[in-house]
Scaffold this motif. Structure first.
Motif, mmCIF file in Angstrom:
data_model
loop_
_atom_site.group_PDB
_atom_site.id
_atom_site.type_symbol
_atom_site.label_atom_id
_atom_site.label_comp_id
_atom_site.label_asym_id
_atom_site.label_seq_id
_atom_site.Cartn_x
_atom_site.Cartn_y
_atom_site.Cartn_z
ATOM 1 N N TRP A 119 31.462 33.832 33.236
ATOM 2 C CA TRP A 119 32.274 33.431 34.371
ATOM 3 C C TRP A 119 33.042 32.191 33.958
ATOM 4 C CZ3 TRP A 119 30.211 29.501 38.078
ATOM 5 C CH2 TRP A 119 31.105 29.286 39.128
ATOM 6 N N GLY A 120 34.379 32.292 33.941
ATOM 7 C CA GLY A 120 35.183 31.211 33.380
ATOM 8 C C GLY A 120 36.183 30.642 34.350
ATOM 9 N N CYS A 121 37.409 31.161 34.296
ATOM 10 C CA CYS A 121 38.518 30.551 35.025
ATOM 11 C C CYS A 121 38.422 30.718 36.530
ATOM 12 C CB CYS A 121 39.828 31.163 34.554
ATOM 13 S SG CYS A 121 40.005 32.904 35.017
ATOM 14 N N ASP A 122 37.779 31.823 36.980
ATOM 15 C CA ASP A 122 37.658 32.101 38.406
ATOM 16 C C ASP A 122 38.995 32.520 39.023
ATOM 17 O OD1 ASP A 122 35.926 32.453 40.452
ATOM 18 O OD2 ASP A 122 35.512 30.334 40.811
ATOM 19 N N SER B 124 41.181 35.139 37.722
ATOM 20 C CA SER B 124 41.607 36.414 37.124
ATOM 21 C C SER B 124 42.546 36.260 35.937
ATOM 22 C CB SER B 124 42.182 37.387 38.166
ATOM 23 O OG SER B 124 42.947 36.733 39.140
ATOM 24 N N ASN B 125 42.407 35.166 35.218
ATOM 25 C CA ASN B 125 43.260 34.968 34.046
ATOM 26 C C ASN B 125 42.537 35.109 32.706
ATOM 27 O OD1 ASN B 125 46.099 34.205 34.848
ATOM 28 N ND2 ASN B 125 44.910 32.906 36.211
ATOM 29 N N CYS B 126 41.266 34.674 32.622
ATOM 30 C CA CYS B 126 40.654 34.578 31.290
ATOM 31 C C CYS B 126 39.989 35.872 30.829
ATOM 32 C CB CYS B 126 39.649 33.435 31.241
ATOM 33 S SG CYS B 126 38.077 33.788 32.072
ATOM 34 N N GLY B 127 39.486 36.662 31.767
ATOM 35 C CA GLY B 127 38.910 37.959 31.404
ATOM 36 C C GLY B 127 37.493 37.945 30.848
ATOM 37 N N THR B 128 36.836 36.802 30.836
ATOM 38 C CA THR B 128 35.470 36.800 30.301
ATOM 39 C C THR B 128 34.507 37.522 31.247
ATOM 40 O OG1 THR B 128 33.796 35.467 29.215
ATOM 41 C CG2 THR B 128 34.712 34.563 31.267
ATOM 42 N N CYS B 129 34.906 37.660 32.518
ATOM 43 C CA CYS B 129 34.060 38.273 33.543
ATOM 44 C C CYS B 129 34.254 39.793 33.622
ATOM 45 C CB CYS B 129 34.385 37.666 34.901
ATOM 46 S SG CYS B 129 36.074 38.060 35.429
ATOM 47 N N LYS C 101 38.177 42.641 36.466
ATOM 48 C CA LYS C 101 37.783 41.234 36.447
ATOM 49 C C LYS C 101 36.848 40.988 37.630
ATOM 50 C CE LYS C 101 41.715 39.851 33.691
ATOM 51 N NZ LYS C 101 42.995 39.152 33.514
ATOM 52 N N CYS D 2 35.424 38.469 38.822
ATOM 53 C CA CYS D 2 35.601 37.289 39.672
ATOM 54 C C CYS D 2 36.588 37.589 40.786
ATOM 55 C CB CYS D 2 36.099 36.101 38.853
ATOM 56 S SG CYS D 2 37.793 36.297 38.238
HETATM 57 S S1 FES Z 1 36.414 34.327 35.377
HETATM 58 FE FE1 FES Z 1 38.305 34.308 34.306
HETATM 59 S S2 FES Z 1 39.107 36.258 34.797
HETATM 60 FE FE2 FES Z 1 37.298 36.212 35.929
#
Ligand code: FES
Ligand SMILES: Cc1cc2nc3c(=O)[nH]c(=O)nc-3n(C[C@H](O)[C@H](O)[C@H](O)COP(=O)(O)OP(=O)(O)OC[C@H]3O[C@@H](n4cnc5c(N)ncnc54)[C@H](O)[C@@H]3O)c2cc1C
Ligand code: FES
Lengths: 297, 159
Positions: B37-40, B42-47, B57, B59
């Motif tokens: 869980w990263g950017c929160d 919908s940009n980073c895609g780690t989720c 995504k 988040c």
């Molecule tokens: S936490 Fe970064 S896209 Fe979902």
């Protein structure tokens, strides 16, 4: 941690059920499609609905149907569905141009055409595409459905003719012979919202002159179509000169604002240049031969 | 409200708040912390997890929206001790450094290979273009996915 404020959730089982839930739960109920605009707004408290009516199960709103001179697209059709359809690419190439640069493939798996129009963000790429193609929007309420043009659908940023107790159920695109369309966007990085974008559609007459033209701009402060720019094209043969003139008029019709994506003069320059480029591709796709520098018109 | 979904092949039912995001349902309610869980935003895609086989995504989805669907997380990639070829590929080709982006990258890669077993570099780069890696420069991730495409054997053993 960004989490929406509390709300109640219901999943609609049919269009009629969704309309009934919207009515029952009152003015602060909102419909949820892909959630890729609404949930981020709720996390930031820019939207605070009491109820979410999830349309996710309504398979009847996820379709692409060729119906005579129309292509009917269900409101829950995702960006990815549109991009995966060879028919859409062939009949309405502007849709594929736009879809390739809307967000990223994972976001495109969830975001829908109904949500894009419903969101009505001034930087929404599909709004411009629908304007340019003179799409018609089907809005369904408990009293029945109405079919309206884009000029009536748009009410301003984040505002549309679809009332709170109604649903966008379908978007209808006219399919026209000897037509071509294109979209081009400049973004700061892959997947970002537009710094600026332009779209155009052309229909050619039997003698190769332009019988119909429409030009739209995204994130450039123009509501609706650039009508003056399109008007200079009518009756002329596609040419660099007339496209350049249309580009100048489109830029003149724009009123961009300076923001973190760029200053006004840069955006206005983009309006002009992108308009020329999309007119060139639209003409090519409509079957106009190579553009000549000087042609009678 | 009650949600019921299949997570990595097993059905789970839990009482949750409607506003619970899928990423927190997986990590906090189910304890499946492999989903990052990263950017929160919908940009980073780690989720990214797979919902009915499609990368999403998590988040930017509610647990409630996923009720009735099938979710696959990074914990569901390996079959017992047998790694998924994608996991093996990330090992062989150094597809990760800090590992933060890795669960999302691997699930997107799995979905890509299920759809297109022999993607070229451009197709791989396009598929992962909604996901950010701050370490590898992506070259080794692309090689890892190519490795998995070239070694689907583990997959056959599993089937
Ligand atoms: S936490 Fe970064 S896209 Fe979902
Ligand atoms: C990281 C990111 C990048 C993005 N980049 C771009 C971009 O470059 N260009 C672009 O155009 N878009 C972009 N988007 C937006 C994306 O296209 C959204 O998916 C889309 O705008 C909304 O679709 P949705 O189905 O998710 O709608 P939702 O978020 O579910 O809904 C949006 C609004 O529309 C209403 N609504 C939804 N469906 C209906 C319906 N059938 N009838 C009536 N009202 C309805 C909802 O109530 C809500 O008010 C981006 C989004 C993200 C998260
Ligand atoms: S390995 Fe560190 S972010 Fe990708």
């Amino acid at each position: 941690m960004q989490v929406p404020a509390p709300f109640e959730y219901a999943r609609a089982t049919s269009v009629a059920d969704a309309l009934e839930l919207l009515e029952r739960h009152g003015p602060e109920a909102r419909v949820l499609a892909g959630g890729h605009s609404l949930l981020p707004m709720m996390k930031l408290r820019l939207a605070r609905p009491d109820w979410l009516i999830d349309l996710g199960d309504l398979a009847e709103l996820r379709h692409l149907i060729r119906d005579g001179d129309w292509l009917r697209v269900g409101a829950l059709t995702t960006h990815a569905d549109l991009l995966a359809s060879a028919q859409v690419g062939r009949l309405l190439p502007i849709v594929h141009d736009a879809e390739r640069v809307i967000a990223d493939p994972v976001v495109r798996n969830r975001g829908t055409i109904g949500g894009s129009l419903g969101q009505a963000d001034p930087a929404e790429d599909l709004s411009t595409v629908c304007d340019v193609l003179r799409a018609r929007v089907v809005i369904t309420g408990r009293a029945g459905e109405r079919v309206i043009g884009m000029e009536e659908f748009h009410r301003g940023p984040y505002e549309t003719a679809c009332e709170q107790h109604e649903l966008i159920t379908e978007v209808r695109f006219p399919v026209r012979p000897r037509s071509g369309s294109a979209y081009e966007k400049v973004e700061r990085r892959v997947g970002d919202w537009a710094v600026a974008a332009a779209g155009a559609a052309l229909v050619l007459a039997d003698d190769g002159t332009i019988a119909d033209a429409s030009i739209g701009l995204t994130a450039l402060g123009l509501s609706g179509l650039a009508t003056d720019a399109a008007a200079v094209l009518l009756g002329t043969h596609p040419s660099e000169e007339v496209f350049a003139e249309a580009g100048r008029l489109a830029a003149a019709a724009s009123s961009p604002v300076e923001d973190q994506r760029g200053p006004v003069d840069y955006k206005r320059h983009l309006a002009e240049e992108l308009t020329r480029r999309v007119l060139r591709s639209a003409a090519e796709r409509a079957g106009a031969g190579a553009l000549t520098a000087v042609q009678g018109g | 409200m009650q949600v019921t979904m299949t997570v990595n092949g097993a059905e789970v039912t839990r009482d949750v708040e409607p506003r619970l995001l899928l990423v927190h349902f997986l990590r906090d309610t189910l304890g499946l912390t492999g989903t990052h869980w990263g950017c929160d935003t919908s940009n980073c895609g780690t989720c990214v997890v797979l919902v009915d086989g499609v990368p999403v995504k998590s988040c930017t989805a509610l647990a409630a929206m996923t009720s009735g669907h099938e979710v696959r997380t990074v914990e569901g990639l390996a079959d017992g001790a047998a790694l998924d070829p994608v996991q093996q590929g990330f090992m062989e080709e150094h597809g990760l450094q800090c590992g933060f982006c890795t669960p999302g990258m691997m699930l997107t890669a799995r979905a890509l290979l299920d759809r297109n077993p022999d993607p070229d570099e451009a197709e791989i780069r396009e598929a992962i273009s909604g996901q950010i890696c701050r370490c590898t420069g992506y070259a080794t991730i692309v090689r890892a996915v190519r490795w998995a495409a070239a070694h689907p054997a583990t997959e056959e053993v599993r089937a």
